[in-house]
Design a protein around this motif. Structure first.
Motif, short mmCIF file in Angstrom:
data_model
loop_
_atom_site.label_atom_id
_atom_site.label_comp_id
_atom_site.label_asym_id
_atom_site.label_seq_id
_atom_site.Cartn_x
_atom_site.Cartn_y
_atom_site.Cartn_z
N ASP A 1 11.74 -3.85 10.90
CA ASP A 1 11.33 -2.44 10.75
C ASP A 1 12.54 -1.52 10.66
N TYR A 2 13.52 -1.98 9.89
CA TYR A 2 14.82 -1.30 9.90
C TYR A 2 15.23 -0.95 8.47
N ASP A 3 14.30 -1.10 7.51
CA ASP A 3 14.68 -0.96 6.11
C ASP A 3 14.59 0.50 5.65
N ASP A 4 14.59 0.70 4.36
CA ASP A 4 14.62 2.05 3.81
C ASP A 4 13.23 2.67 3.77
N THR A 5 13.18 3.99 3.60
CA THR A 5 11.90 4.71 3.59
C THR A 5 11.92 5.83 2.56
N HIS A 6 10.91 5.84 1.69
CA HIS A 6 10.62 6.99 0.84
C HIS A 6 9.71 7.88 1.66
N LEU A 7 10.28 8.95 2.25
CA LEU A 7 9.56 9.67 3.31
C LEU A 7 8.26 10.32 2.84
#
Lengths: 457, 457
Positions: free
Chosen positions: A92-98
């Motif tokens: 649960d540490y990856d990237d995010t398109h908020l």
């Protein structure tokens, strides 16, 4: 806008795009997305979830030409895509398109890295395809978010499969008709339920999206036909899987508005609501030093109410529970300066000095506190106090991670799995992705020595 | 009934079931389901859809231990499941659970036949697992039909993946917890849009359901965990993918009400609404003989209105269009006595004598006519007439295909692909599935000689 040709227009845009059409700042964000993904994939490579998946798929692997990043095992390119999608999401540490809570890189980069190991693919072309895939999945996500997500779909899986299909289809040079078919095959495989959160199956979603999206492109390439209006048709993706359909999010400002430029990267390996607290506690530790931390008598947090609602566990027993405890997270950031995956192990959560400090942390919810803010008031044994206000936590949209912070995150994860010098070499190589004749080189360099793999296991 | 333990109770029932718990008449229907599936899989084995799928998946195949029925190619067991699911559905000639329009065998039998070629599996155990899988998918289908289907889901794909997971999970002996995980992994892969009807991607659905359902069971076996309430949870299958949830359809009368006993088999390779007309025209041909058919001046059909709405093409040009022409279907049944896939080729649809007779066929819709009925009035050149009323067409629920008719259907399909004597040998073996020490023998016997495969291609 008519809803009649969404899939076709999107396909036309994809196949017509040249790498040089993408602005430099978007390409730079693409490189950051790639670097962050490599670090997360290597960091998660030896999680028990990954071991279980490997046991299941190994008997069915085709030609073992593709790397599970950070491991010595090889699989066929499609199964490697599945595994790298799992590893890069499992912490649960990856990237995010908020805007959509899509984790964009997992489905897309995993599919492309598998491709790079079976067909010639330069680093520059991989990066262009990565940006194409991220753009497609985030735009399709925008078109149906939030209704689609609220209904219960894990949007990283459901939108991710489109991104993987578009990226691989672009990289292998599908024509417009076959790109429409690839998007159709992706649409009919769009899946992933939020009920799976909290189980190994959550990280299965980006993995399967990568694998199925890639297969969609290969099927289309082989002449396997499909609907050519799969996104917008009455019985197609958007109408069946959402009560909201805003196709202007998909087709509007194509080539000028770049969703791929909005990607963000978590500085800490836990839910985003705790990030301000960890950020603030790390700053306090940096200012006062580790010795003075031992003299803390009390820590008072004033936070957004959501922090206590989502992460209010006062006495976590496991690493996973630690991710849902703002108290543990504060203690670990003060005592060890840590918010990486190493802060959320069973061992650290039960360390006596962590438990002792954790019990001195109190928290109060304040509806006027911004989600990205916190106020931390520390009282020492001598009665003195220190107050730290974090206006915007690092990793938030207003304060994105710098490249240096991305490097620290990368090294904190990768060193544990493949060692320090190999991690540095991999990181340096990942930054230069656009200069590589063979993108596959990155996967090859991620493979640990036999000795290190045993140590990691 | 509480909705709290649907998945768990279903899993308990599956893992606790013994082959001897299944009544003899249900097992007999299971054998018929198996025989019909083998015939359809062999019959569709050389369709262009299958060739395209093979081109795409071959580079990724694992150990080539499993048969694509009716072909000489072998693939790993999961890809063979995909291919056999495609072949058995590609002619729209497979079985139907009429309450849900699920085509039950494709996802389940395809997954099991792949399994039988990589692990020891007796014919009796395969049959028990087949009945388990069909029961599970049809019950889950019942729980959400018709809302789920109306919304746009191709239920053979969305429910089929549960059937495949349950069947393979049963056959490999998962315990109750792992069976819950397998159902969870199936739920999160439930997919398939009706928008794909009319393209190759329609038959991809039962294939992918077979492949993904089998993988769900293998993942669970390897310790890959998942939700344990994936069917009924708030963000689970039934709530996310349907506005109707009737869990009594899943858990009610388990072991006494058998949906698997309600399977039906199409006598003709086209939409079910034309079946009464073909049945009646075949009866007329049998009664008057082929010579007298040449003296027909006019054919007047009185049918249910849906017949003209769905199959009213007066001048079809291709085999596929022929399936949507009650006029062509009547002519072909009268002239050739044929309603098999051979009646719906481009060549037959354009034969001058077929076109001539087709143009003499007129049809009138009568709202009082039952869907399974038709009245056919034939006028000959000499002015005499003949009237045939079909009260219930063969293949309808009131008049299921006899074993002899199933054999005719099987031979009509398989002979074209693997030749007459091999088809007879395969048919005889399929009927004895319950007596086979190795269920895999059926797959092995389906493989054509090199010469025949070339002829079929």
């Amino acid at each position: 806008m008519t809803a009649m040709k969404v899939t076709a227009e999107l396909a036309d845009w994809i196949v017509g795009l040249k790498g040089t059409d993408i602005p430099a700042e978007v390409r730079e964000e693409g490189v950051r997305t790639f670097v962050n993904w490599i670090g997360c994939a290597v960091g998660g490579a030896h999680h028990e979830t990954v071991d279980a998946a490997l046991r299941a798929v190994e008997p069915f692997s085709g030609p073992r030409k593709a790397t599970v990043l950070g491991r010595r095992e090889k699989l066929d390119a499609l199964h490697a895509a599945l595994l790298n999608g799992i590893t890069s999401h499992v912490l649960d540490y990856d990237d995010t398109h908020l805007k959509t809570i899509i984790h964009p890189a997992g489905p897309v980069a995993s599919a492309l890295m598998g491709l790079a190991e079976i067909r010639p693919l330069s680093g520059r072309d991989l990066l262009t395809a990565l940006i194409v895939g991220v753009e497609v999945e985030c735009r399709i996500g925008n078109a149906v978010y939030p209704d689609h997500y609220d209904r219960g779909w894990h949007i990283t899986g459901t939108a991710g499969v489109f991104g993987a299909a578009a990226a691989v289809g672009y990289a292998i040079g599908l024509d417009a008709q076959k790109m429409r078919w690839a998007l159709g095959l992706a649409a009919t495989q769009s899946a992933g339920l939020r009920e799976m959160f909290g189980t190994m199956t959550k990280s299965f979603h980006p993995g399967r999206a990568a694998q199925n999206g890639a297969m969609s492109a290969f099927l289309a390439e082989a002449g396997y036909d499909s609907s050519e209006q799969a996104i917008e048709a009455k019985r197609g993706f958007a109408n069946v899987m959402s009560d909201k359909q805003d196709y202007s999010e998909i087709l509007g400002e194509l080539g000028t508005r770049w969703e791929a430029a909005l990607n963000s990267y978590k500085p800490f390996a836990c839910g985003i609501v705790i990030h301000p607290t960890i950020d603030g506690c790390q700053q306090i530790r940096d200012e006062i030093g580790g010795a003075r931390v031992k003299e803390i008598a009390k820590v008072q947090l004033t936070t957004h109410p959501l922090v206590l609602e989502l992460t209010g566990k006062t006495a976590p027993k496991t690493g996973l529970e630690g991710k849902f405890s703002v108290y543990h997270s504060a203690a670990c950031a003060l005592l060890h300066g840590d918010g990486a995956p190493t802060a959320f192990t069973d061992e650290v959560v039960n360390q006596p000095e962590i438990v002792a400090l954790r019990d001195k942390v109190k928290a109060t919810a304040d509806p006027n506190c911004h989600e990205a803010s916190v106020t931390i008031e520390v009282t020492f044994n001598d009665g003195s106090t220190l107050t730290k206000h974090v206006e915007r936590a690092i990793g938030s949209r207003d304060l994105p991670l710098t490249n240096e912070q991305l490097e620290t995150k990368f090294m904190n994860q990768a060193t544990l799995v493949i060692g320090d010098a190999p991690s540095r070499a991999l990181l340096d190589l990942a930054w230069t992705i656009e200069d590589l004749d063979r993108a596959a080189e990155v996967a090859e360099v991620s493979v640990p020595t036999a000795k290190l793999q045993n140590a990691a296991v």
